[in-house]
Write a protein that holds these residues in place. Structure first.
Motif, PDB file in Angstrom:
ATOM      1  N   THR A  75       0.970  -1.142   0.033  1.00 30.94           N
ATOM      2  CA  THR A  75       0.072   0.149   0.088  1.00 30.94           C
ATOM      3  C   THR A  75       0.926   1.334   0.008  1.00 30.94           C
ATOM      4  OG1 THR A  75       0.052   0.102   2.488  1.00 30.94           O
ATOM      5  CG2 THR A  75      -1.622  -1.234   1.155  1.00 30.94           C
ATOM      6  N   LEU A  76       0.167   2.395  -0.322  1.00 31.44           N
ATOM      7  CA  LEU A  76       0.730   3.882  -0.289  1.00 31.44           C
ATOM      8  C   LEU A  76      -0.085   4.696   0.117  1.00 31.44           C
ATOM      9  CD1 LEU A  76       2.688   4.009  -3.891  1.00 31.44           C
ATOM     10  CD2 LEU A  76       3.652   3.781  -1.420  1.00 31.44           C
ATOM     11  N   PRO A  77       0.312   5.603   1.076  1.00 36.75           N
ATOM     12  CA  PRO A  77      -0.859   6.255   1.663  1.00 36.75           C
ATOM     13  C   PRO A  77      -1.212   7.821   0.584  1.00 36.75           C
ATOM     14  CG  PRO A  77       1.351   6.871   2.609  1.00 36.75           C
ATOM     15  CD  PRO A  77       1.639   5.711   1.536  1.00 36.75           C
ATOM     16  N   ALA A  78      -1.950   8.511   0.671  1.00 31.74           N
ATOM     17  CA  ALA A  78      -2.426   9.497   0.082  1.00 31.74           C
ATOM     18  C   ALA A  78      -2.422  10.890   0.684  1.00 31.74           C
ATOM     19  CB  ALA A  78      -3.736   9.361  -0.673  1.00 31.74           C
ATOM     20  N   PHE A  79      -1.750  11.642   0.377  1.00 29.50           N
ATOM     21  CA  PHE A  79      -1.360  13.211   0.946  1.00 29.50           C
ATOM     22  C   PHE A  79      -2.189  14.293   0.315  1.00 29.50           C
ATOM     23  CE2 PHE A  79       2.426  10.606   1.894  1.00 29.50           C
ATOM     24  CZ  PHE A  79       2.748  10.917   3.339  1.00 29.50           C
ATOM     25  N   SER A  80      -3.011  14.850   0.961  1.00 30.55           N
ATOM     26  CA  SER A  80      -4.008  15.668   0.399  1.00 30.55           C
ATOM     27  C   SER A  80      -3.878  17.009   1.093  1.00 30.55           C
ATOM     28  CB  SER A  80      -5.565  15.291   0.671  1.00 30.55           C
ATOM     29  OG  SER A  80      -5.544  13.817   0.053  1.00 30.55           O
ATOM     30  N   PRO A  81      -3.057  18.010   0.554  1.00 29.91           N
ATOM     31  CA  PRO A  81      -3.022  19.508   1.125  1.00 29.91           C
ATOM     32  C   PRO A  81      -4.225  20.196   0.294  1.00 29.91           C
ATOM     33  CG  PRO A  81      -1.362  19.057  -0.624  1.00 29.91           C
ATOM     34  CD  PRO A  81      -1.791  17.595  -0.331  1.00 29.91           C
ATOM     35  N   ARG A  82      -4.787  21.107   1.370  1.00 25.37           N
ATOM     36  CA  ARG A  82      -5.836  21.923   0.885  1.00 25.37           C
ATOM     37  C   ARG A  82      -5.642  23.383   1.245  1.00 25.37           C
ATOM     38  NH1 ARG A  82     -10.588  17.655   2.833  1.00 25.37           N
ATOM     39  NH2 ARG A  82      -9.546  16.003   1.699  1.00 25.37           N
ATOM     40  N   LEU A  83      -5.783  24.436   0.353  1.00 26.46           N
ATOM     41  CA  LEU A  83      -5.805  25.903   0.671  1.00 26.46           C
ATOM     42  C   LEU A  83      -7.014  26.457   0.173  1.00 26.46           C
ATOM     43  CD1 LEU A  83      -4.172  28.440   1.535  1.00 26.46           C
ATOM     44  CD2 LEU A  83      -3.187  28.175  -0.679  1.00 26.46           C
ATOM     45  N   THR A  84      -7.685  27.350   0.962  1.00 32.19           N
ATOM     46  CA  THR A  84      -8.650  28.174   0.627  1.00 32.19           C
ATOM     47  C   THR A  84      -8.415  29.814   1.115  1.00 32.19           C
ATOM     48  OG1 THR A  84      -9.995  27.714   2.592  1.00 32.19           O
ATOM     49  CG2 THR A  84     -10.433  26.229   0.637  1.00 32.19           C
ATOM     50  N   LEU A  85      -9.014  30.388   0.284  1.00 31.70           N
ATOM     51  CA  LEU A  85      -8.435  31.882   0.690  1.00 31.70           C
ATOM     52  C   LEU A  85      -9.908  32.751   0.540  1.00 31.70           C
ATOM     53  CD1 LEU A  85      -5.320  32.632  -1.269  1.00 31.70           C
ATOM     54  CD2 LEU A  85      -5.508  32.098   1.157  1.00 31.70           C
ATOM     55  N   ASP A  86     -10.402  33.328   1.376  1.00 32.82           N
ATOM     56  CA  ASP A  86     -11.580  34.121   1.356  1.00 32.82           C
ATOM     57  C   ASP A  86     -11.262  35.563   1.496  1.00 32.82           C
ATOM     58  OD1 ASP A  86     -13.527  31.984   1.246  1.00 32.82           O
ATOM     59  OD2 ASP A  86     -12.785  31.779   3.363  1.00 32.82           O
ATOM     60  N   PHE A  87     -11.673  36.675   0.657  1.00 35.34           N
ATOM     61  CA  PHE A  87     -11.559  38.035   0.413  1.00 35.34           C
ATOM     62  C   PHE A  87     -12.996  38.711   0.298  1.00 35.34           C
ATOM     63  CE2 PHE A  87      -8.300  35.964  -1.854  1.00 35.34           C
ATOM     64  CZ  PHE A  87      -6.849  36.547  -1.438  1.00 35.34           C
ATOM     65  N   ASN A  88     -13.050  39.533   1.357  1.00 36.17           N
ATOM     66  CA  ASN A  88     -14.193  40.522   1.418  1.00 36.17           C
ATOM     67  C   ASN A  88     -13.870  41.696   0.772  1.00 36.17           C
ATOM     68  OD1 ASN A  88     -15.733  42.761   3.418  1.00 36.17           O
ATOM     69  ND2 ASN A  88     -17.111  41.188   2.350  1.00 36.17           N
ATOM     70  N   VAL A  89     -14.464  41.807  -0.587  1.00 35.86           N
ATOM     71  CA  VAL A  89     -13.711  43.103  -1.220  1.00 35.86           C
ATOM     72  C   VAL A  89     -14.331  44.271  -0.819  1.00 35.86           C
ATOM     73  CG1 VAL A  89     -13.675  43.846  -3.760  1.00 35.86           C
ATOM     74  CG2 VAL A  89     -13.505  41.394  -3.102  1.00 35.86           C
ATOM     75  N   MET A  90     -15.761  44.334  -0.601  1.00 33.20           N
ATOM     76  CA  MET A  90     -16.249  45.609   0.057  1.00 33.20           C
ATOM     77  C   MET A  90     -17.685  45.174   0.822  1.00 33.20           C
ATOM     78  SD  MET A  90     -18.214  46.830  -3.563  1.00 33.20           S
ATOM     79  CE  MET A  90     -16.593  47.246  -4.540  1.00 33.20           C
ATOM     80  N   LYS A  91     -18.198  46.262   1.459  1.00 33.50           N
ATOM     81  CA  LYS A  91     -19.367  46.119   2.107  1.00 33.50           C
ATOM     82  C   LYS A  91     -20.145  47.499   2.268  1.00 33.50           C
ATOM     83  CE  LYS A  91     -17.610  42.920   5.785  1.00 33.50           C
ATOM     84  NZ  LYS A  91     -17.356  42.709   7.385  1.00 33.50           N
ATOM     85  N   HIS A  92     -21.502  47.243   2.245  1.00 28.73           N
ATOM     86  CA  HIS A  92     -22.500  48.423   2.243  1.00 28.73           C
ATOM     87  C   HIS A  92     -22.077  49.443   1.257  1.00 28.73           C
ATOM     88  CE1 HIS A  92     -23.294  46.397   5.834  1.00 28.73           C
ATOM     89  NE2 HIS A  92     -22.259  46.453   6.645  1.00 28.73           N
ATOM     90  N   ARG A  93     -22.044  48.982   0.060  1.00 28.59           N
ATOM     91  CA  ARG A  93     -22.001  49.888  -1.103  1.00 28.59           C
ATOM     92  C   ARG A  93     -23.365  49.968  -1.900  1.00 28.59           C
ATOM     93  NH1 ARG A  93     -16.394  51.153  -2.660  1.00 28.59           N
ATOM     94  NH2 ARG A  93     -15.383  51.077  -0.520  1.00 28.59           N
TER      95      ARG A  93
END
Length: 800
Positions: free
Chosen positions: A513-531
């Motif tokens: 057997t061989l293991p599986a490596f699963s890196p994950r990255l998420t980025l959240d940007f709030n561009v603007m509010k109340h316009r």
């Protein structure tokens, strides 16, 4: 010809001839004021006396007037009570509760704060449905099923009526993994995948994760269905009864101990179509072939108890079964063929599991969860077909049978740890965990099908007995970051999955057997509010690897793999980009585009009956969603999904490269609308449109001779063609009679599914008569999922 439970139960369906005050729904987010942990099960008493329980994310959906401010009270064991003022505008508010040293029922009065972005944290990861949205879309039709609501969400492929196993963003239908309160459930279906086991009365919310979701979860390449069970009432006895044309159900919730520490809820439901069958006997004699009416019986239990503010115990259990029987005999009297044909099909299925766990706050900044559970699945199928014919005066006797028993025993345990690092590193949260799953897969099968053997030499008589053990070991760690004001957020995680397979039965083997490596990255940007009309604009980017064990491994034998076979999970690399906006007036809009690469897929070589695990996939598409979350008279959503999914099986002898799988559809459009003209009267509708899927067509006809009789065998084209489009339309009328001062709540409803079925182009499957060589249209068994008749349902529910 082999038919499964979904086809037979759907065949039974083919035999059947068969006042508003201004209000809006708002979300209440209940959490700990010090560490921000969601307070699952918090009790919210609304302005009109209604009570709601917060789900696993600490969120409850309640109804309040549009035209005046009101107040609600929020309570949770071990915390100070809170009175929350809800203004006439806004659709989401926060209730932050403080721990107290003395259990006193005091309340504080504060003005609720508005959350500008309640959906932003799920964008790029998942789409959630709960509260009344879940009940309205799931409690509709002949079978009330949470999957009926999930199938309306963006990114979910159309399956038709009698199928609860959709393709998620181009993935294989069987890849969807269900998790109930952290417990992975194998094969959570009735009638061989026709409907899921998740009754909407046992589920608080459903969250479909089909983007780059957290490293906390795995065992899927395309979709994870996270379900939160309903919490028992902790301050009084609650009862619910339901009775419809084909089912009866009952729920009972009882508090445990004093001071609202917890409760126990038991649920039971029986679905039985015998009344339909008896009615059909009066009008359609062919219905007498149904010897065992389709049935489902299930029961569930949910319990929790909070020993103190830092320690809580939970328990979930489920047991259910289903079955169906069909027996048919036909007299054949044609110019060239006379005699009889008969077939019988009997299926039964059992599924059960339990899961128990504890949640502990060792420190105010730490959360520790531990759980342990086990389960059982068993399916028995018995199919027999007999031909006693005279073909051109030559006797022909053929017997075909299929006997199969599948059994899975599984156990699992997991530990999850969260640590809020805000006192040291403001905005950071660290999490880690480990998960161990054990599964014993057993298969006993006998097959004999002379007709299939004529079409393919590999389909000879066979028998198989397999016992395989699978040991899944998983671990993860991650770091989350969120700036003040939620302007920027990020999550970086790594998950490791390993599967050890110990084969048994006909030949023992344990591949490397061989293991599986699963890196994950998420980025959240709030561009603007109340316009202007824009309350919030957000951008999400994500990329990550996902791993899952191919289902072919369940019954894999040493003879079916190469000598140098090395076992490792199949993997998917998923990347996405999305933009979401919250608009004034309660509107939300989003668009997400994604690209996925699949590797190490399992498939079978048609000529060698050998498995290979070098299959590939390339999938891309996008989802559009426009949702109305706050309204005076209506709410709902419209979604559109485009998907291009191509697969490749390099070791197939006739491989022509990349191909579209048979479940693939390019376009899916869903409109879900809830209209409330009167307080006592609601209309729920669903209208969909989907392009066709692939089906093979007959290219030519060849002949073979069996016992001196010439038989005709079709040869199908390598390139399948698309079927016609589908246009499902369902509608449900609900009436809620109200009596002032009464605790009893009643719903009387009438629903009709597939209203447009008779008006749409019929789906026909052409077959070749094996005795004459003529083309014929297959009967209803070949088109079960494209039912062409409306399906009515009528029922009443009481809750008090």
């Amino acid at each position: 010809m082999q038919l499964n439970k979904k086809q037979m139960a759907a065949a039974v369906l083919l035999l059947l001839p068969l006042v508003f005050a201004a209000a809006r729904e708002v979300e209440i987010h209940v959490r700990d004021a010090d560490v921000g942990v969601p307070l699952e099960g918090a009790l919210i008493r609304s302005w009109d006396g209604e009570e709601y329980a917060a789900g696993s994310t600490g969120v409850a959906l309640i109804t309040v007037p549009d035209d005046r401010p009101v107040s609600v009270t929020v309570a949770y064991p071990g915390y100070e009570g809170l009175r929350l003022a809800i203004p006439p505008t806004g659709d989401s508010f926060v209730a932050e509760l403080h721990l107290r040293l003395v259990m006193e029922n005091t309340e504080l009065v504060v003005e609720a704060g508005t959350i500008a972005d309640t959906a932003g944290r799920d964008r790029g990861r998942a789409v959630a449905i709960g509260g009344e949205d879940l009940s309205r879309t799931a409690e509709t039709g002949l079978i009330e099923d949470v999957m009926s609501a999930v199938k309306l969400l963006p990114g979910v492929g159309y399956t038709g009526f009698f199928d609860a196993m959709p393709s998620i963003r181009g993935g294989e239908p069987g890849d969807l993994m269900a998790v109930l309160d952290g417990f992975y459930i194998e094969n959570p279906y009735h009638w061989d995948g026709g409907f899921s086991i998740f009754d909407p009365r046992m589920i608080e919310s459903a969250r479909l994760s089909h983007g780059v979701f957290s490293a906390r979860y795995g065992h899927t390449l395309s979709g994870l269905l996270e379900l939160s069970s309903k919490r028992p009432a902790s301050d009084g006895i609650e009862t619910e009864f339901g009775l419809s044309t084909n089912a009866a159900d009952f729920n009972l919730s009882i508090p445990l101990g004093s001071r609202q520490r917890g409760g126990v809820m038991v649920m039971g439901k029986v679905t039985w179509w015998q009344p339909f069958i008896e009615l059909a006997h009066l009008f359609m004699p062919i219905s007498r072939n149904v010897k065992e009416a389709p049935w489902i019986a299930s029961g569930a239990v949910s319990a929790n108890y909070r020993f103190n503010p830092a320690l809580e115990w939970t328990l979930n259990g489920y047991f259910g079964g289903d079955g169906i029987g069909f027996q048919y005999e036909n007299e054949v009297d044609e110019p060239l063929v006379t005699g009889t044909t008969s077939m019988s099909h009997f299926f039964d299925n059992k599924i059960g599991f339990f899961n128990t766990g504890v949640t502990l706050n060792p420190l105010s900044t730490m959360l520790l969860k531990a759980s342990l559970g086990a389960g059982l699945n068993e399916t028995n199928a018995h199919i027999e077909m007999k031909d006693r014919l005279s073909v051109r005066a030559v006797p022909l006797r053929e017997d075909a049978y299929h006997h199969r028993t599948d059994r899975t025993i599984h156990a699992q345990g997991r530990v999850d740890f969260d640590w809020d690092l805000s006192t040291v590193l403001p905005g950071f949260l660290f999490a880690a965990g480990a998960h161990e799953r054990y599964s014993r897969w057993s298969l006993d099968r006998e097959d004999s099908d002379p007709a299939a053997a004529r079409a393919s030499p590999t389909a000879a008589d066979s028998a198989m007995s397999v016992r395989n053990d699978g040991f899944f070991t998983s671990a993860y760690s991650l770091m989350e970051y969120l700036t003040p004001g939620r302007r920027f957020g990020a999550e970086l995680g790594l998950r490791i999955d390993h599967l050890a397979l110990v084969g048994g039965g006909e030949d023992d083997f344990s591949p490397p057997t061989l293991p599986a490596f699963s890196p994950r990255l998420t980025l959240d940007f709030n561009v603007m509010k109340h316009r202007g009309v824009l309350d919030s604009l957000d951008v999400t980017l994500g990329t990550g690897l996902f791993a899952a064990a191919d289902t072919a491994l369940h019954y894999l034998t040493k003879r079916q793999v190469p000598a140098d076979f090395t076992l490792k999970p199949s993997q998917s690399w998923t990347s996405l980009a999305g933009v979401g906006a919250d608009l004034s007036g309660g509107f939300r809009a989003s668009i997400e585009g994604y690209f996925k690469l699949l590797s190490d897929r399992g498939y079978i070589n048609d000529t060698e009956t050998a498995y290979h695990f070098d299959g590939e996939g390339r999938i891309w598409g996008f989802d559009l969603l426009l949702q109305k979350t706050e309204s005076r008279y209506w709410d709902g959503w419209i979604s559109y999904s485009f998907n291009d999914a191509r697969y490749r099986d390099p070791q197939q002898p006739d491989s022509a490269g990349w191909y579209y799988p048979n479940f693939h559809r390019f376009h899916t459009l869903n409109l879900s609308l809830n209209i409330k003209p009167l307080p006592q009267f609601h209309i729920t509708t669903h209208l969909g449109f989907t392009s066709g899927k692939l089906a093979r067509t007959i290219q030519s006809v060849t002949t073979t001779v069996v016992d001196g009789v010439t038989l005709y065998v079709p040869v199908y084209t390598d390139e399948p063609e698309r079927t016609s489009f589908s246009l499902p339309l369902d509608i449900k009328f609900s009436w809620y009679p109200f009596k002032s001062g009464s605790r009893v709540r009643t719903e009387v409803y009438l629903g009709v599914e597939n209203i447009l079925g008779p008006l749409l182009p019929s789906v026909k499957t052409i077959v070749i008569n094996p005795y004459t060589g003529a083309e014929e249209t297959a009967g209803g068994m070949a088109v079960m999922r494209e039912l062409a008749i409306p399906l009515p349902s009528l029922g009443v529910k009481w809750r008090f």
